[in-house]
Design a protein around this motif. Structure first.
Motif, PDB file in Angstrom:
ATOM      1  N   GLU A 155     -28.139 136.709 -45.862  1.00  0.00           N
ATOM      2  CA  GLU A 155     -28.053 135.330 -46.341  1.00  0.00           C
ATOM      3  C   GLU A 155     -26.724 134.632 -46.063  1.00  0.00           C
ATOM      4  OE1 GLU A 155     -29.634 135.187 -50.303  1.00  0.00           O
ATOM      5  OE2 GLU A 155     -31.615 135.842 -49.604  1.00  0.00           O
TER       6      GLU A 155
ATOM      7  N   GLU B  30     -26.848 131.061 -44.151  1.00  0.00           N
ATOM      8  CA  GLU B  30     -26.203 129.826 -44.607  1.00  0.00           C
ATOM      9  C   GLU B  30     -25.276 129.263 -43.537  1.00  0.00           C
ATOM     10  OE1 GLU B  30     -26.310 130.922 -49.379  1.00  0.00           O
ATOM     11  OE2 GLU B  30     -24.554 131.421 -48.150  1.00  0.00           O
ATOM     12  N   SER B  31     -24.600 130.134 -42.801  1.00  0.00           N
ATOM     13  CA  SER B  31     -23.782 129.665 -41.686  1.00  0.00           C
ATOM     14  C   SER B  31     -24.652 129.034 -40.601  1.00  0.00           C
ATOM     15  CB  SER B  31     -22.968 130.826 -41.097  1.00  0.00           C
ATOM     16  OG  SER B  31     -22.030 131.314 -42.031  1.00  0.00           O
TER      17      SER B  31
ATOM     18  N   TYR C 184     -27.442 127.397 -41.118  1.00  0.00           N
ATOM     19  CA  TYR C 184     -27.799 126.064 -41.600  1.00  0.00           C
ATOM     20  C   TYR C 184     -26.683 125.066 -41.274  1.00  0.00           C
ATOM     21  CZ  TYR C 184     -31.425 128.324 -44.490  1.00  0.00           C
ATOM     22  OH  TYR C 184     -32.504 129.032 -44.929  1.00  0.00           O
TER      23      TYR C 184
ATOM     24  N   PHE D  87     -32.186 129.405 -52.464  1.00  0.00           N
ATOM     25  CA  PHE D  87     -31.465 128.373 -51.715  1.00  0.00           C
ATOM     26  C   PHE D  87     -30.297 127.880 -52.565  1.00  0.00           C
ATOM     27  CE2 PHE D  87     -30.855 123.960 -50.291  1.00  0.00           C
ATOM     28  CZ  PHE D  87     -30.673 124.172 -48.926  1.00  0.00           C
ATOM     29  N   ARG D  88     -29.067 127.860 -51.969  1.00  0.00           N
ATOM     30  CA  ARG D  88     -27.862 127.527 -52.735  1.00  0.00           C
ATOM     31  C   ARG D  88     -27.211 126.283 -52.142  1.00  0.00           C
ATOM     32  NH1 ARG D  88     -24.365 132.903 -53.155  1.00  0.00           N
ATOM     33  NH2 ARG D  88     -24.348 132.643 -50.888  1.00  0.00           N
TER      34      ARG D  88
ATOM     35  N   ARG E 251     -23.263 126.093 -52.127  1.00  0.00           N
ATOM     36  CA  ARG E 251     -22.645 126.959 -51.124  1.00  0.00           C
ATOM     37  C   ARG E 251     -22.672 126.282 -49.751  1.00  0.00           C
ATOM     38  NH1 ARG E 251     -18.816 130.028 -49.269  1.00  0.00           N
ATOM     39  NH2 ARG E 251     -19.501 131.605 -47.764  1.00  0.00           N
ATOM     40  N   LEU E 252     -23.763 125.612 -49.427  1.00  0.00           N
ATOM     41  CA  LEU E 252     -23.835 124.905 -48.148  1.00  0.00           C
ATOM     42  C   LEU E 252     -22.813 123.775 -48.102  1.00  0.00           C
ATOM     43  CD1 LEU E 252     -27.600 124.620 -47.191  1.00  0.00           C
ATOM     44  CD2 LEU E 252     -25.913 126.318 -46.524  1.00  0.00           C
TER      45      LEU E 252
END
Length: 289
Positions: free
Chosen positions: A83, A87-88, A90, A109-110, A113-114
Motif C-alpha cells: 500500500e 499510494e505513491s 496514485y 483508502f487514506r 496520506r495522499l
C-alpha cells in the motif's frame, strides 16, 4: 538484476504507519522460489495514449513498464508492503495528469496520506484526490455490482488506469459460503476479462500475500496478464520482483545527506537512486553586486 532505490521517508517497519494486512498467509516466496505459473499475454506493442506515470523519480518508470493497455497487472504482498507503493502510484498518476478509476474492496483508502504525499512531490494536497474516482464497496455483493458497472463508468470518464484494490477482501469478511464465494469471484474474473477486452486501459489488481489463492478464476478465466509483481517487506528494505522478466528492485531508506554507493566507481548490477525527494541544491545561488 536488482535496482536499489534509496527513499526519502524511511520504510523501516518500526517507523511506518500501521496497516492491517488484508488476510492471513506467509510472505512472498523468496527469490530462489520458482516463478508462479500464470498466463501472460504476448508482449504488447500498444502504446499508452496518456503516460500512466511521470519519467521521474526513477521508481515510476520501473512500475510503468509493468502495465499494458487492455491487460491486467497483479501486485501480490502484504498490505504493509504494497500500500505505500500504491499510494505513491496514485500521486505519480496525478503528476502525469492521469485519471484513476479505483474500486476499493478493502476499505483502506487514506485521503490524508495522499495529501501529504502530494505536497511532498510539489502538488496541491487535493490534486491526487481530484484525479481519482473512487467506488467503495461495503459488502461482497456490492463488490460484484461495482465490477459489473465498471465498464460503463470507464467509458463515461475515460480513466488512464483502472485499480481494483483487494477485491476478494469482503468475501472473507462477510463470511460468504465457500461455494457461493467461489462462484461470485469467478464471475468477477470473467467480468474483468470482458471489461478489458473492450477497453484499451491498463488494470492493476492488488491482492494479499495469499491473494491468488483467494481469487478463484483470476488465473484461468480472468483478463490477459501483463505481469505479476511480488512485494516483500524486510527489516532493511522493501523488495519488489517482476515475475514476467525477473526484474527486481529494492527500496531502502537513506538518511538525509547520506551518499550512495553509485558515487564510487562502477555500481555493477546495483543502482542507488533517491526517487521520492526533490534533488538537493549543489550550490548556493549567486547574487549580482
Amino acid at each position: 538484476m536488482t535496482d536499489i532505490f534509496a527513499v526519502g521517508p524511511p520504510l523501516a517497519p518500526d517507523e511506518a504507519e500501521p496497516i492491517e494486512p488484508s488476510g492471513a498467509g506467509g510472505p512472498v516466496p523468496p527469490r530462489s522460489a520458482a516463478p508462479v505459473s500464470v498466463r501472460f499475454a504476448p508482449r504488447s506493442r500498444r502504446v499508452h495514449p496518456v503516460p500512466i506515470l511521470p519519467p521521474e523519480p526513477s521508481l515510476f518508470p520501473w512500475l510503468a513498464r509493468r502495465f499494458s493497455p487492455g491487460e491486467a497487472t497483479v501486485w501480490v504482498g502484504s498490505a504493509l508492503a504494497v500500500e505505500p507503493v500504491l499510494e505513491s502510484l496514485y500521486v505519480g498518476s496525478a503528476l502525469a495528469r492521469g485519471r484513476i478509476s479505483l474500486l476499493e474492496g478493502a476499505n483502506r483508502f487514506r485521503p490524508y496520506r495522499l495529501g501529504e504525499l502530494g505536497r511532498a512531490f510539489g502538488l496541491d494536497a487535493g490534486e491526487p484526490l481530484h484525479r481519482i474516482r473512487l467506488a467503495r464497496a461495503f459488502t461482497a455483493y456490492q463488490t460484484v455490482a461495482l465490477v459489473e458497472g465498471w465498464a460503463r463508468e470507464a467509458r463515461r470518464h475515460s480513466p488512464t488506469l483502472l485499480v481494483g484494490h483487494d477485491l476478494p477482501a469482503l468475501f472473507t469478511a462477510d463470511e460468504v459460503p465457500e461455494d457461493e464465494r467461489d462462484a461470485l469471484l469467478r464471475h468477477i474474473a470473467r467480468t474483468l476479462r470482458r471489461l478489458l477486452d473492450g477497453l484499451p486501459t491498463p488494470l492493476l489488481l492488488t491482492l494479499g500475500p495469499d491473494g491468488l489463492g483467494r481469487f478463484p478464476g483470476l488465473m484461468d478465466e480472468g483478463p490477459r496478464w501483463c505481469d505479476l509483481v511480488a512485494f516483500e517487506r524486510g527489516p532493511r528494505a522493501l523488495r519488489i520482483r517482476s515475475v514476467r522478466d525477473d526484474a527486481r528492485l529494492a527500496l531502502v531508506p537513506r538518511a538525509p545527506g547520506q551518499r550512495g554507493i553509485e558515487e564510487f566507481g562502477d555500481p555493477a548490477s546495483e543502482e542507488v537512486i533517491a526517487w521520492d525527494v526533490r534533488p538537493r541544491r549543489t550550490a548556493k545561488r549567486s547574487r549580482s553586486g
